[in-house]
Scaffold this motif. Sequence first.
Motif, PDB file in Angstrom:
ATOM      1  N   GLU A   1       0.877  -1.172   0.000  1.00 48.24           N
ATOM      2  CA  GLU A   1       0.000   0.000   0.000  1.00 48.24           C
ATOM      3  C   GLU A   1       0.908   1.213   0.000  1.00 48.24           C
ATOM      4  OE1 GLU A   1      -3.369   2.128   2.839  1.00 48.24           O
ATOM      5  OE2 GLU A   1      -2.980  -0.036   3.018  1.00 48.24           O
ATOM      6  N   VAL A   2       0.699   2.121  -0.935  1.00 42.06           N
ATOM      7  CA  VAL A   2       1.646   3.216  -1.107  1.00 42.06           C
ATOM      8  C   VAL A   2       0.970   4.567  -0.874  1.00 42.06           C
ATOM      9  CG1 VAL A   2       3.050   1.905  -2.734  1.00 42.06           C
ATOM     10  CG2 VAL A   2       1.235   3.405  -3.608  1.00 42.06           C
ATOM     11  N   GLY A   3       1.808   5.555  -0.566  1.00 39.91           N
ATOM     12  CA  GLY A   3       1.355   6.930  -0.395  1.00 39.91           C
ATOM     13  C   GLY A   3       2.357   7.878  -1.008  1.00 39.91           C
ATOM     14  N   LEU A   4       2.026   9.151  -1.044  1.00 40.35           N
ATOM     15  CA  LEU A   4       2.848  10.166  -1.687  1.00 40.35           C
ATOM     16  C   LEU A   4       3.932  10.682  -0.751  1.00 40.35           C
ATOM     17  CD1 LEU A   4       3.243  12.066  -4.159  1.00 40.35           C
ATOM     18  CD2 LEU A   4       1.658  13.660  -3.035  1.00 40.35           C
TER      19      LEU A   4
ATOM     20  N   LEU B   1      -9.050   6.872  -0.397  1.00 43.41           N
ATOM     21  CA  LEU B   1      -8.309   6.327  -1.547  1.00 43.41           C
ATOM     22  C   LEU B   1      -7.312   5.274  -1.090  1.00 43.41           C
ATOM     23  CD1 LEU B   1      -7.451   6.378  -4.558  1.00 43.41           C
ATOM     24  CD2 LEU B   1      -5.880   8.251  -3.970  1.00 43.41           C
ATOM     25  N   LEU B   2      -7.398   4.120  -1.689  1.00 42.92           N
ATOM     26  CA  LEU B   2      -6.448   3.035  -1.413  1.00 42.92           C
ATOM     27  C   LEU B   2      -5.644   2.769  -2.688  1.00 42.92           C
ATOM     28  CD1 LEU B   2      -5.332   0.635   0.290  1.00 42.92           C
ATOM     29  CD2 LEU B   2      -7.207  -0.743  -0.654  1.00 42.92           C
ATOM     30  N   THR B   3      -4.322   2.930  -2.591  1.00 48.88           N
ATOM     31  CA  THR B   3      -3.443   2.652  -3.733  1.00 48.88           C
ATOM     32  C   THR B   3      -2.600   1.426  -3.425  1.00 48.88           C
ATOM     33  OG1 THR B   3      -3.344   4.985  -4.362  1.00 48.88           O
ATOM     34  CG2 THR B   3      -1.632   3.533  -5.230  1.00 48.88           C
ATOM     35  N   ILE B   4      -2.723   0.415  -4.264  1.00 46.56           N
ATOM     36  CA  ILE B   4      -1.991  -0.848  -4.102  1.00 46.56           C
ATOM     37  C   ILE B   4      -0.996  -0.999  -5.249  1.00 46.56           C
ATOM     38  CG2 ILE B   4      -2.197  -3.363  -4.061  1.00 46.56           C
ATOM     39  CD1 ILE B   4      -3.335  -2.075  -1.603  1.00 46.56           C
ATOM     40  N   ARG B   5       0.252  -1.258  -4.920  1.00 46.26           N
ATOM     41  CA  ARG B   5       1.275  -1.526  -5.942  1.00 46.26           C
ATOM     42  C   ARG B   5       1.643  -3.005  -5.900  1.00 46.26           C
ATOM     43  NH1 ARG B   5       6.205   0.843  -4.151  1.00 46.26           N
ATOM     44  NH2 ARG B   5       6.829  -1.269  -3.545  1.00 46.26           N
ATOM     45  N   VAL B   6       1.532  -3.683  -7.021  1.00 46.12           N
ATOM     46  CA  VAL B   6       1.897  -5.097  -7.104  1.00 46.12           C
ATOM     47  C   VAL B   6       3.223  -5.203  -7.863  1.00 46.12           C
ATOM     48  CG1 VAL B   6       0.464  -5.418  -9.175  1.00 46.12           C
ATOM     49  CG2 VAL B   6       1.184  -7.405  -7.843  1.00 46.12           C
ATOM     50  N   ASP B   7       4.185  -5.885  -7.264  1.00 44.24           N
ATOM     51  CA  ASP B   7       5.546  -5.930  -7.826  1.00 44.24           C
ATOM     52  C   ASP B   7       5.818  -7.247  -8.552  1.00 44.24           C
ATOM     53  OD1 ASP B   7       6.052  -3.398  -6.791  1.00 44.24           O
ATOM     54  OD2 ASP B   7       6.706  -4.202  -4.865  1.00 44.24           O
TER      55      ASP B   7
ATOM     56  N   VAL C   1     -10.149   2.573  -5.371  1.00 42.30           N
ATOM     57  CA  VAL C   1      -8.973   1.703  -5.281  1.00 42.30           C
ATOM     58  C   VAL C   1      -8.189   1.836  -6.583  1.00 42.30           C
ATOM     59  CG1 VAL C   1      -8.149  -0.682  -5.180  1.00 42.30           C
ATOM     60  CG2 VAL C   1     -10.038   0.054  -3.708  1.00 42.30           C
ATOM     61  N   VAL C   2      -6.902   2.139  -6.454  1.00 41.53           N
ATOM     62  CA  VAL C   2      -6.029   2.247  -7.626  1.00 41.53           C
ATOM     63  C   VAL C   2      -5.003   1.112  -7.569  1.00 41.53           C
ATOM     64  CG1 VAL C   2      -4.409   3.658  -8.924  1.00 41.53           C
ATOM     65  CG2 VAL C   2      -6.281   4.742  -7.656  1.00 41.53           C
TER      66      VAL C   2
END
Length: 577
Positions: A442-445, A466-472, A500-501
């Motif tokens: 879960e990422v933020g600025l 707002l929920l931002t999820i980064r999948v690696d 959700v992004v």
Amino acid sequence: MIPKTLARYMPILDWGRTYDSNALSNDLIAAVIVTIMLVPQSLAYALLAGLPPEAGIYASIVPIIFYAMFGTSRALAVGPVAVVSLMTAAAVGQVAESGTMGYAAAALTLAFLSGVFLLILGVLRLGFIANFLSHPVIAGFITASGILIATSQVGHILGIKSDGHTLIHRLESLWHNLGQMNLITAIIGIAATAFLFWVRKGLKPLLRSYGLGPRLADVITKAGPVAAVVATTVATWGLGLADRGVAVVGEVPQSLPPLTMPDLSSELVGQLLIPAILISIIGFVESISVAQTLAAKKRQRIKPDQELIGLGMANVGAAFTGGYPVTGGFARSVVNFDAGAETPAAGAFTAVGLAIAAVALTPLVFFLPKATLAATIIVAVLSLVDLSILKKAWGYSFADFLAVAATITVTLALGVEAGVSAGVILSIALHLYKTSKPHIAEVGLVPGTQHFRNVKRHAVLTSPSLLTIRVDESLYFANARFLEDYILDRVVQDCPIRDVVLMCPAVNEVDMSALESLEAINTRLKELGIRFHLSEVKGPVMDRLKKTHFLDDLTGKVFLAQFDALAALSPETAKAA
């Protein structure tokens, strides 16, 4: 003008056009040095494979010439190697008894099948298959093979019978036959082994202390096994030790490689097909590793798919000239490189030198003790044993440690074929396991920037809605459901979430299973009143998504950059930065 297709499959047509006298002299010098090294080594590896000693020389002549024509490495020296020789003995020993015509014919068939398999891979450009064996697994397999090979030669060192294809069986056989040890053979074998170990570690510093140049000292050091061969052969002949129970090489045919025909009966082919495939993969991995390492030192390029063709032709050549499976050897290739080889022509000149040896020098090895050849093998293969890989793997990754430990254990306990099979399975299983649970953050600025980082590692700005999820990781069948479960479990815990992004900078592929999971995520979030967005989607992935209805059904948008998504969905957070 040479057709491009022909030049692609025969690199000799490329480098041959610029061949000059300087390259010729360097290649000739390298060939002389490598030939001196290969004569005892070829005899020794044939012994390891359970074949007559001349088979090792035969397998080092035509295959080298074929590789020089079709291979891309300027320094790779092709021929019998320790691991492939051991695998040959294990495979052929299951279908024929050593010393019989059937055994030799099966070895030819194994070489032919290996060559054909490599050629097919090369023509279809499937060299990536070798990547299914991870480095830790390869290191574990080679280490275990080195232990097995060294153990298999102890019987020759002591002059006793030793058989079996696993470490336990080898040790049991040695123990039961220890009472039959030939003292003279043991003295020769132990002395030769000690001498060769000293040559490897101590001769070069000694020669340098006497003022010899580094290159000459290195050449003399590499020729150390020849000194052991000459000394023990002369001693055995002069003292009549063959009559006192010392096993010698005996009569070696004084001839060029004969024309031979592999046995292609359906029964034998069926029995040897899987071992041939395993030998091909292991041989190719070993060869390409050596070739790329040496090429990098001179900023040269290696073409893996063409290497498959070169090695395939070398093995086919071995099958029709009395040899057995071959590949690029580490020790001989390094010697070839250090001796100044400029082109693959050095290998062809080496083949000529070995042909001369096969015709003129074979009578001189009649009284060569097998114990000396065994010592040569032991000293060569123990350099392959690297048990420190267990410690390195343990400290870095427990999964890799399990793979290495399991490969070593299976190889020692069940034999080389089971070991390499376990290695392939473990490599694939490890990949599936690691990618089935990809790293999701879960990422933020990051304040004052437009960069996004893990909320657990950095002080970042986030929005409750707002929920931002980064999948690696790329999304495919093995991990698609994991991502689906992660997102849905996360949103049900947090009622304020409205958007959700899914941030996709590391997603290089989305297969059908993953697409269905994305559709399911979109549908479930819609039912919860939450919009689903994507950001930083790579071009090829976007092209694939555009061919489906997913983007039409998507409740949210696809943003070029994650900051754009934040600015559109939570402008107050973007402004606060």
